[in-house]
Design a protein around this motif. Structure first.
Motif, PDB file in Angstrom:
ATOM      1  N   LEU A 222      33.813  39.240  41.215  1.00 31.34           N
ATOM      2  CA  LEU A 222      34.925  40.083  40.793  1.00 31.34           C
ATOM      3  C   LEU A 222      34.837  40.451  39.315  1.00 31.34           C
ATOM      4  CD1 LEU A 222      37.763  41.349  41.255  1.00 31.34           C
ATOM      5  CD2 LEU A 222      38.708  39.094  40.637  1.00 31.34           C
ATOM      6  N   ARG A 223      35.071  41.740  39.034  1.00 29.84           N
ATOM      7  CA  ARG A 223      35.263  42.236  37.681  1.00 29.84           C
ATOM      8  C   ARG A 223      36.491  43.144  37.718  1.00 29.84           C
ATOM      9  NH1 ARG A 223      31.817  38.960  37.661  1.00 29.84           N
ATOM     10  NH2 ARG A 223      29.748  39.026  36.677  1.00 29.84           N
ATOM     11  N   PHE A 224      37.556  42.725  37.028  1.00 30.67           N
ATOM     12  CA  PHE A 224      38.820  43.450  37.075  1.00 30.67           C
ATOM     13  C   PHE A 224      39.356  43.625  35.657  1.00 30.67           C
ATOM     14  CE2 PHE A 224      43.481  43.718  37.558  1.00 30.67           C
ATOM     15  CZ  PHE A 224      43.601  44.699  38.529  1.00 30.67           C
ATOM     16  N   PRO A 225      38.991  44.735  34.972  1.00 36.22           N
ATOM     17  CA  PRO A 225      39.541  44.995  33.640  1.00 36.22           C
ATOM     18  C   PRO A 225      41.033  45.316  33.736  1.00 36.22           C
ATOM     19  CG  PRO A 225      37.541  46.284  34.051  1.00 36.22           C
ATOM     20  CD  PRO A 225      37.987  45.734  35.363  1.00 36.22           C
ATOM     21  N   VAL A 226      41.834  44.593  32.981  1.00 43.40           N
ATOM     22  CA  VAL A 226      43.292  44.785  33.024  1.00 43.40           C
ATOM     23  C   VAL A 226      43.662  46.037  32.239  1.00 43.40           C
ATOM     24  CG1 VAL A 226      45.524  43.807  32.407  1.00 43.40           C
ATOM     25  CG2 VAL A 226      43.704  42.317  33.287  1.00 43.40           C
ATOM     26  N   GLN A 227      44.327  46.952  32.925  1.00 43.01           N
ATOM     27  CA  GLN A 227      44.736  48.193  32.283  1.00 43.01           C
ATOM     28  C   GLN A 227      46.168  48.125  31.751  1.00 43.01           C
ATOM     29  OE1 GLN A 227      44.369  51.581  34.840  1.00 43.01           O
ATOM     30  NE2 GLN A 227      44.807  53.070  33.234  1.00 43.01           N
ATOM     31  N   TYR A 228      47.027  47.422  32.488  1.00 37.50           N
ATOM     32  CA  TYR A 228      48.447  47.420  32.113  1.00 37.50           C
ATOM     33  C   TYR A 228      49.120  46.189  32.692  1.00 37.50           C
ATOM     34  CZ  TYR A 228      53.167  49.359  31.427  1.00 37.50           C
ATOM     35  OH  TYR A 228      54.459  49.564  31.021  1.00 37.50           O
ATOM     36  N   ASP A 256      42.127  33.461  45.907  1.00 38.54           N
ATOM     37  CA  ASP A 256      40.894  33.290  45.128  1.00 38.54           C
ATOM     38  C   ASP A 256      41.184  32.649  43.773  1.00 38.54           C
ATOM     39  OD1 ASP A 256      39.325  34.383  47.068  1.00 38.54           O
ATOM     40  OD2 ASP A 256      38.928  36.280  46.027  1.00 38.54           O
ATOM     41  N   GLU A 257      40.283  31.779  43.353  1.00 39.10           N
ATOM     42  CA  GLU A 257      40.329  31.277  41.981  1.00 39.10           C
ATOM     43  C   GLU A 257      39.684  32.310  41.075  1.00 39.10           C
ATOM     44  OE1 GLU A 257      39.116  27.374  39.251  1.00 39.10           O
ATOM     45  OE2 GLU A 257      38.116  27.732  41.181  1.00 39.10           O
ATOM     46  N   ILE A 258      40.289  32.536  39.907  1.00 43.05           N
ATOM     47  CA  ILE A 258      39.757  33.530  38.959  1.00 43.05           C
ATOM     48  C   ILE A 258      39.747  32.918  37.557  1.00 43.05           C
ATOM     49  CG2 ILE A 258      40.437  35.527  40.304  1.00 43.05           C
ATOM     50  CD1 ILE A 258      42.487  34.527  37.245  1.00 43.05           C
ATOM     51  N   VAL A 259      39.050  33.584  36.650  1.00 42.85           N
ATOM     52  CA  VAL A 259      39.069  33.196  35.244  1.00 42.85           C
ATOM     53  C   VAL A 259      39.426  34.429  34.425  1.00 42.85           C
ATOM     54  CG1 VAL A 259      36.582  33.612  34.992  1.00 42.85           C
ATOM     55  CG2 VAL A 259      37.777  32.127  33.348  1.00 42.85           C
ATOM     56  N   VAL A 260      40.296  34.261  33.439  1.00 44.60           N
ATOM     57  CA  VAL A 260      40.719  35.350  32.571  1.00 44.60           C
ATOM     58  C   VAL A 260      39.867  35.300  31.303  1.00 44.60           C
ATOM     59  CG1 VAL A 260      42.622  36.387  31.301  1.00 44.60           C
ATOM     60  CG2 VAL A 260      43.058  35.250  33.488  1.00 44.60           C
ATOM     61  N   LEU A 261      39.195  36.400  31.019  1.00 46.24           N
ATOM     62  CA  LEU A 261      38.294  36.475  29.872  1.00 46.24           C
ATOM     63  C   LEU A 261      38.837  37.457  28.838  1.00 46.24           C
ATOM     64  CD1 LEU A 261      34.997  36.713  31.964  1.00 46.24           C
ATOM     65  CD2 LEU A 261      35.940  34.674  30.832  1.00 46.24           C
ATOM     66  N   PRO A 262      38.625  37.182  27.541  1.00 49.43           N
ATOM     67  CA  PRO A 262      37.721  36.168  26.982  1.00 49.43           C
ATOM     68  C   PRO A 262      38.331  34.788  26.797  1.00 49.43           C
ATOM     69  CG  PRO A 262      38.564  37.557  25.216  1.00 49.43           C
ATOM     70  CD  PRO A 262      39.127  38.109  26.493  1.00 49.43           C
ATOM     71  N   ALA A 263      39.604  34.591  27.158  1.00 47.71           N
ATOM     72  CA  ALA A 263      40.258  33.302  26.897  1.00 47.71           C
ATOM     73  C   ALA A 263      39.607  32.170  27.690  1.00 47.71           C
ATOM     74  CB  ALA A 263      41.740  33.387  27.239  1.00 47.71           C
ATOM     75  N   ASP A 302      41.656  42.661  28.632  1.00 47.45           N
ATOM     76  CA  ASP A 302      41.151  41.400  29.190  1.00 47.45           C
ATOM     77  C   ASP A 302      40.521  41.682  30.561  1.00 47.45           C
ATOM     78  OD1 ASP A 302      42.033  40.037  27.000  1.00 47.45           O
ATOM     79  OD2 ASP A 302      43.873  39.316  27.941  1.00 47.45           O
ATOM     80  N   VAL A 303      39.693  40.766  31.021  1.00 44.80           N
ATOM     81  CA  VAL A 303      38.999  40.937  32.296  1.00 44.80           C
ATOM     82  C   VAL A 303      39.262  39.723  33.181  1.00 44.80           C
ATOM     83  CG1 VAL A 303      36.755  41.158  33.433  1.00 44.80           C
ATOM     84  CG2 VAL A 303      37.189  42.373  31.285  1.00 44.80           C
ATOM     85  N   ALA A 310      31.008  34.557  35.917  1.00 46.31           N
ATOM     86  CA  ALA A 310      31.745  35.276  34.876  1.00 46.31           C
ATOM     87  C   ALA A 310      30.830  35.636  33.714  1.00 46.31           C
ATOM     88  CB  ALA A 310      32.903  34.420  34.379  1.00 46.31           C
ATOM     89  N   PRO A 311      30.896  36.873  33.235  1.00 45.01           N
ATOM     90  CA  PRO A 311      30.062  37.271  32.096  1.00 45.01           C
ATOM     91  C   PRO A 311      30.574  36.654  30.803  1.00 45.01           C
ATOM     92  CG  PRO A 311      31.535  39.055  32.687  1.00 45.01           C
ATOM     93  CD  PRO A 311      31.725  37.983  33.724  1.00 45.01           C
ATOM     94  N   ASP A 312      29.710  36.611  29.806  1.00 47.43           N
ATOM     95  CA  ASP A 312      30.094  36.090  28.500  1.00 47.43           C
ATOM     96  C   ASP A 312      30.848  37.154  27.702  1.00 47.43           C
ATOM     97  OD1 ASP A 312      28.814  33.657  28.982  1.00 47.43           O
ATOM     98  OD2 ASP A 312      26.900  34.424  28.239  1.00 47.43           O
ATOM     99  N   ALA A 313      31.728  36.694  26.836  1.00 51.95           N
ATOM    100  CA  ALA A 313      32.347  37.582  25.856  1.00 51.95           C
ATOM    101  C   ALA A 313      31.388  37.703  24.679  1.00 51.95           C
ATOM    102  CB  ALA A 313      33.693  37.027  25.408  1.00 51.95           C
ATOM    103  N   ILE A 314      31.061  38.932  24.276  1.00 51.00           N
ATOM    104  CA  ILE A 314      30.052  39.152  23.232  1.00 51.00           C
ATOM    105  C   ILE A 314      30.643  39.967  22.092  1.00 51.00           C
ATOM    106  CG2 ILE A 314      28.071  38.943  24.787  1.00 51.00           C
ATOM    107  CD1 ILE A 314      28.034  41.970  25.046  1.00 51.00           C
TER     108      ILE A 314
END
Length: 431
Positions: A222-228, A256-263, A302-303, A310-314
């Motif tokens: 999953l890749r879900f960029p938060v828009q609003y 589903d378990e998810i992770v909020v990035l970059p936090a 945030d993603v 999960a991708p790295d924050a760069i």
């Protein structure tokens, strides 16, 4: 198999791209009768014995006057089996940026070759650009096959040369389909032609209807960029907190378990909302609102991602860019970088190399990158971005560089060294 195929055309000047696109629209009955009548009248006025179908697509006055395609134009057509979005791109070298723009989201590219000329510099140039962009499927349309004396031999020779080129650039034999066509007369466009008995494969439309191209070609989570962030604060929804956006890759399911990035904070999806009601899952391309089990500080940019990959924050990375504006890209330039739903300040650290798509070589330390040029640069951003390498995922690995004073887009970029994937010199691309 996806019921929508995004495709683009590419090729040299006068290879017949506009005629081919016009033929596709005509044969799929995607143009109105009055448009056909107007094209027929204009063709007669020009002394032509058959309708010039390129007039259906070269809509700009400059295009009609010069007889060339200048800008990218998007065409929509459909058959009972599939719907299509086609980007008709220019063939001139000076419009490389338009070709990059049109092909950047394509799942398949139709690369035209004039049967009388064979594989030329522009063919190799466009194939290299498509390899750089990671286009998964190619069609080699050998056009004007009716104008050569020994079409079977010519077609075989062109296919051999093109296959050597695509193999060197990383495509497998199942990724490329070669078809002899006459866009002017419709040979092997909608149906197989009796005038090419040496060819036993599908017509162009038959291939486009059947080619297996996934909606998301890369196998990532999953890749879900938060828009609003949605907080209605009404009596009916006193504690509602939803995160709206579009699923950029993978899929998401309730539970589903998810992770909020970059936090890096983990939670669980409790609900998937849409304007049409609740869903139990959503796939790439679907716009939804996610509700989570935990009250987390999440904001636009945030993603939400799968924890397993999960991708790295760069904030410091190399990228391949194509310059889209007259203003050259220079080291030290302070710009805005827009990636997904996040916009942040950025600075160009250095111009590492420039890709010469005419000679198919890389020139180190060029100093600047000018309009239409492609190169590798080093970038630093003020706030970390959550991005995949473009070779892993095209949707979350692309970005724009924007002039902060004018708001104009200066360059389109790919996270990572996409040029290294082409490996032109080492793989021995035919010249």
């Amino acid at each position: 198999m996806s019921d929508l195929l995004r495709l683009a055309t590419a090729g040299s000047v006068d290879d017949g791209k506009s005629t081919l696109v016009g033929r596709l629209l005509y044969d799929t009955k995607s143009v109105l009768a009055d448009q056909i009548d107007a094209v027929t009248r204009a063709s007669v006025d020009r002394g032509l014995s058959t309708p010039d179908l390129s007039l259906l697509v070269d809509g700009l006055r400059a295009e009609r006057e010069q007889g060339i395609t200048i800008d990218v134009a998007y065409r929509y057509f459909a058959t009972p089996q599939r719907s299509f979005v086609l980007a008709d791109t220019p063939g001139h070298v000076q419009y490389t940026r338009n070709t990059v723009s049109g092909a950047s989201t394509a799942q398949l590219v139709i690369l035209l070759v004039d049967a009388r000329k064979g594989v030329i510099e522009q063919t190799r140039r466009h194939a290299a650009v498509m390899a750089l962009l990671g286009v998964p499927k190619l069609v080699l349309a050998v056009n004007k096959i009716d104008l050569v004396e020994d079409p079977a031999a010519v077609f075989g020779q062109i296919c051999d040369e093109f296959n050597a080129l695509t193999a060197a650039l990383g495509w497998g034999p199942d990724d490329v389909q070669e078809i002899p066509v006459s866009a002017l007369f419709g040979d092997n466009i909608a149906s197989r032609s009796e005038r090419t008995p040496y060819y036993t494969g599908p017509s162009l439309i038959e291939h486009l209807e059947a080619v297996p191209v996934d909606a998301e070609p890369h196998n990532v989570g999953l890749r879900f960029p938060v828009q609003y962030v949605i907080r209605p604060r009404t009596a009916d929804y006193p504690d509602y907190r939803g995160y709206a956006g579009q699923v950029a890759a993978g899929e998401v399911r309730t539970g589903d378990e998810i992770v909020v990035l970059p936090a890096g904070i983990r939670s669980t999806v409790t609900k998937i909302d849409t304007a049409d009601g609740e869903l139990d899952h959503a796939e790439a391309g679907r716009s939804v609102t996610l509700l989570l089990a935990d009250d987390i500080d999440i904001s636009r940019g945030d993603v939400i991602a799968s924890p397993s990959d999960a991708p790295d924050a760069i904030d410091d990375f190399e990228a391949t860019v194509c310059v889209l504006a007259e203003k050259p890209l220079r080291p030290g330039a302070r710009l805005l970088l827009k990636q997904g739903t996040k916009t942040t300040q950025a600075i160009v650290g250095s111009i590492i190399e420039r890709f010469d798509e005419q000679e198919l070589t890389a020139d180190p330390d060029p100093g600047t990158l000018s309009l239409n040029e492609i190169g590798r640069i080093h970038i630093r951003v003020a706030e970390p971005i959550v991005a995949d390498n473009y070779r892993v995922n095209r949707h979350t690995g692309s970005f724009l560089l924007i002039d902060p004073s004018s708001g104009n887009t200066l360059a389109a970029g790919l996270v990572g060294d996409a040029l290294s994937a082409v490996e032109i010199g080492e793989r021995g691309v035919p010249t």
